[in-house]
Write a protein that holds these residues in place. Structure first.
Motif, PDB file in Angstrom:
ATOM      1  N   LEU A 174       0.832  -1.205   0.000  1.00 48.93           N
ATOM      2  CA  LEU A 174       0.000   0.000   0.000  1.00 48.93           C
ATOM      3  C   LEU A 174       0.867   1.255   0.000  1.00 48.93           C
ATOM      4  O   LEU A 174       0.583   2.221  -0.723  1.00 48.93           O
ATOM      5  N   ILE A 175       1.926   1.249   0.800  1.00 54.70           N
ATOM      6  CA  ILE A 175       2.850   2.384   0.841  1.00 54.70           C
ATOM      7  C   ILE A 175       3.477   2.616  -0.535  1.00 54.70           C
ATOM      8  O   ILE A 175       3.609   3.754  -0.989  1.00 54.70           O
ATOM      9  N   GLU A 176       3.851   1.516  -1.218  1.00 49.80           N
ATOM     10  CA  GLU A 176       4.479   1.658  -2.543  1.00 49.80           C
ATOM     11  C   GLU A 176       3.501   2.254  -3.549  1.00 49.80           C
ATOM     12  O   GLU A 176       3.878   3.116  -4.360  1.00 49.80           O
ATOM     13  N   VAL A 177       2.266   1.811  -3.514  1.00 52.28           N
ATOM     14  CA  VAL A 177       1.250   2.383  -4.416  1.00 52.28           C
ATOM     15  C   VAL A 177       1.082   3.870  -4.123  1.00 52.28           C
ATOM     16  O   VAL A 177       1.021   4.702  -5.047  1.00 52.28           O
ATOM     17  N   PHE A 178       1.026   4.213  -2.847  1.00 45.00           N
ATOM     18  CA  PHE A 178       0.878   5.622  -2.452  1.00 45.00           C
ATOM     19  C   PHE A 178       2.050   6.458  -2.957  1.00 45.00           C
ATOM     20  O   PHE A 178       1.866   7.595  -3.400  1.00 45.00           O
ATOM     21  N   THR A 231      13.571  -0.946 -18.394  1.00 42.76           N
ATOM     22  CA  THR A 231      14.331   0.186 -17.852  1.00 42.76           C
ATOM     23  C   THR A 231      13.851   0.586 -16.455  1.00 42.76           C
ATOM     24  O   THR A 231      14.531   1.342 -15.762  1.00 42.76           O
ATOM     25  N   LEU A 232      12.687   0.089 -16.048  1.00 36.69           N
ATOM     26  CA  LEU A 232      12.155   0.392 -14.717  1.00 36.69           C
ATOM     27  C   LEU A 232      12.388  -0.752 -13.737  1.00 36.69           C
ATOM     28  O   LEU A 232      11.827  -0.769 -12.649  1.00 36.69           O
ATOM     29  N   TYR A 233      13.243  -1.701 -14.144  1.00 40.17           N
ATOM     30  CA  TYR A 233      13.496  -2.885 -13.311  1.00 40.17           C
ATOM     31  C   TYR A 233      14.071  -2.498 -11.946  1.00 40.17           C
ATOM     32  O   TYR A 233      14.966  -1.667 -11.842  1.00 40.17           O
ATOM     33  N   LEU A 234      13.531  -3.116 -10.902  1.00 37.60           N
ATOM     34  CA  LEU A 234      14.070  -2.998  -9.548  1.00 37.60           C
ATOM     35  C   LEU A 234      14.114  -4.401  -8.938  1.00 37.60           C
ATOM     36  O   LEU A 234      13.164  -5.182  -9.097  1.00 37.60           O
ATOM     37  N   ASN A 235      15.204  -4.700  -8.246  1.00 39.12           N
ATOM     38  CA  ASN A 235      15.331  -6.025  -7.625  1.00 39.12           C
ATOM     39  C   ASN A 235      14.157  -6.348  -6.715  1.00 39.12           C
ATOM     40  O   ASN A 235      13.618  -7.462  -6.733  1.00 39.12           O
ATOM     41  N   HIS A 236      13.766  -5.372  -5.891  1.00 39.65           N
ATOM     42  CA  HIS A 236      12.717  -5.680  -4.923  1.00 39.65           C
ATOM     43  C   HIS A 236      11.345  -5.808  -5.574  1.00 39.65           C
ATOM     44  O   HIS A 236      10.450  -6.434  -5.019  1.00 39.65           O
ATOM     45  N   ASN A 259      20.690   0.991   5.556  1.00 36.02           N
ATOM     46  CA  ASN A 259      20.362   1.145   4.135  1.00 36.02           C
ATOM     47  C   ASN A 259      19.344   2.263   3.900  1.00 36.02           C
ATOM     48  O   ASN A 259      19.379   2.942   2.871  1.00 36.02           O
ATOM     49  N   THR A 260      18.423   2.441   4.847  1.00 34.83           N
ATOM     50  CA  THR A 260      17.440   3.517   4.692  1.00 34.83           C
ATOM     51  C   THR A 260      18.108   4.887   4.712  1.00 34.83           C
ATOM     52  O   THR A 260      17.586   5.850   4.148  1.00 34.83           O
ATOM     53  N   GLY A 273      13.417   3.328  -1.591  1.00 37.88           N
ATOM     54  CA  GLY A 273      11.997   3.112  -1.303  1.00 37.88           C
ATOM     55  C   GLY A 273      11.713   2.082  -0.226  1.00 37.88           C
ATOM     56  O   GLY A 273      12.295   2.106   0.862  1.00 37.88           O
ATOM     57  N   ILE A 274      10.831   1.140  -0.565  1.00 30.70           N
ATOM     58  CA  ILE A 274      10.350   0.178   0.426  1.00 30.70           C
ATOM     59  C   ILE A 274      11.330  -0.969   0.657  1.00 30.70           C
ATOM     60  O   ILE A 274      11.128  -1.786   1.565  1.00 30.70           O
ATOM     61  N   PHE A 275      12.394  -1.065  -0.159  1.00 29.09           N
ATOM     62  CA  PHE A 275      13.247  -2.256  -0.133  1.00 29.09           C
ATOM     63  C   PHE A 275      13.779  -2.613   1.258  1.00 29.09           C
ATOM     64  O   PHE A 275      13.639  -3.753   1.703  1.00 29.09           O
TER      65      PHE A 275
END
Length: 286
Positions: A60-64, A139-144, A274-275, A281-283
Motif C-alpha cells: 500500500l505504501i508503494e502504491v501511495f 528500464t524500470l526494473y528494480l530487484n525488490h 540502508n534507509t 523506497g520500500i526495499f
C-alpha cells in the motif's frame, strides 16, 4: 476398554507441534527422523499472519508513493516506446488513465491483503496486476519489485487468512491458529534465496574493490554516525565486505538458535543503515 496408542501418539505429536512457537522452528527439524513429514505438521500461524499484514501495508505504501511522486504518467502514459521482456513483447500500458486505475486497484487489493478480506482473490489479482506492470519496461526494473512478484505468487497458496482476518470472521469454518510448516518454510526459502544470491552477486572484481559503494557514497558526509568516515577507503571496504558476508551468512545465522538473536540484530541494523545510505523506497523495510 483398550486404548489406541498409535492414535494417541499421533494426537499428542500434532498437539505438541501446534504449541511450538514459530520462532523456535529450526533447520535441524527438517533433517531429523521424519523431517519431511514435519513439513505438513501444524505450526503457530501468528508469524505468517503478521507477515501478511506487513506485506499488504508495504504494498500500500508503494502504491501511495507512485501517486504522491506523480510517477505513473512519466513512466507509462507519456513515453511512446518501451523496452519489453521477451516473450511478453505484446504487453502494452493501458490506454488513457488505465495505468492510474491499475495502481488504484492495486492499492485496494493491498488493503484487502492486509485485512485478510477476500484474501485469495485479492492476492491473485495483485500478483497479476503487479507482474503486468513489472513486465512493461525493462528500464524500470528494480530487484525488490521482482521479489514482490515472486512473494505475491507464493502468498496466493499460503493460508495466511485463516487467522487475524475478516475472512475468518465471515467464515468461522476456516479459522485456524496453525498452518502447515511448508507455508512457513516456503517463505523462508524465498527470502533466503534473495539474501544468498545477493551475496553471490557481490563476488566480482568491482565489489571487492569497493565499487560501486565508493561512487554511490561519495559526498554523503551528512549520514548519521558513519558519514564523516565515508571519505576513507577503509570504511568503503568495510561496508563492501561486511555487506557481502552478511548476505552470504545471515540465513544460516537466523536458522540456528544459538546465532538467531545476533542475526536478527545485525539484519535490523543493516537495513536501517540502508534507509539512510540509499534512496531505495520500500526495499529495506520489505
Amino acid at each position: 476398554m483398550k486404548r489406541n496408542h498409535k492414535t494417541e501418539n499421533k494426537n499428542q505429536t500434532a498437539s505438541k507441534a501446534a504449541k511450538i512457537p514459530l520462532a523456535r522452528a529450526t533447520i535441524q527439524e527438517l533433517f531429523a527422523k521424519g523431517g519431511l513429514e514435519k513439513l505438513f505438521a501444524p505450526v503457530d500461524i501468528s508469524s505468517i499472519v503478521f507477515f501478511r499484514i506487513l506485506f499488504g501495508f508495504i504494498l500500500l505504501i508503494e502504491v501511495f508513493r507512485y501517486f504522491s511522486h506523480n510517477w505513473i504518467s512519466p513512466y507509462w502514459i507519456e513515453p511512446t516506446h518501451f523496452f519489453t521482456y521477451w516473450p511478453f513483447d505484446f504487453l502494452k500500458p493501458l490506454p488513457g488513465d488505465g495505468m492510474k486505475l491499475l495502481f488504484l486497484g492495486m492499492g485496494v487489493m493491498a488493503v484487502c491483503i492486509m485485512l485478510g478480506f477476500l484474501y485469495r482473490i485479492a492476492m491473485a489479482l495483485f500478483f497479476v496486476s503487479f507482474t503486468y506492470m513489472f513486465l512493461l519496461d525493462q528500464t524500470l526494473y528494480l530487484n525488490h519489485f521482482y521479489l514482490v512478484v515472486l512473494v505475491s505468487f507464493l502468498m496466493i497458496f499460503i493460508p495466511a487468512n485463516t487467522s487475524g482476518s475478516i475472512d475468518s470472521k465471515i467464515k468461522p469454518g476456516i479459522r485456524k491458529e496453525t498452518a502447515p510448516a511448508w507455508a512457513l518454510w516456503l517463505l523462508r526459502f524465498m527470502i533466503g534465496i534473495t539474501y544468498f544470491y545477493g551475496g553471490v552477486a557481490k563476488i566480482n572484481s568491482d565489489w571487492l574493490q569497493g565499487e560501486p559503494l565508493r561512487m554511490w557514497l561519495s559526498g554523503e558526509s551528512n549520514i548519521i554516525i558513519i558519514g564523516p568516515f565515508l571519505q576513507y577507503d577503509w570504511m568503503i571496504y568495510f561496508l563492501s565486505y561486511s555487506g557481502l558476508m552478511l548476505d552470504l551468512f545471515i540465513i544460516p545465522a537466523l536458522l540456528f538458535p544459538k546465532t538467531r538473536k545476533w542475526g536478527f540484530l545485525l539484519i535490523i541494523v543493516f537495513h536501517l543503515l540502508n534507509t539512510q545510505l540509499f534512496s531505495i523506497g520500500i526495499f529495506p523495510w520489505f
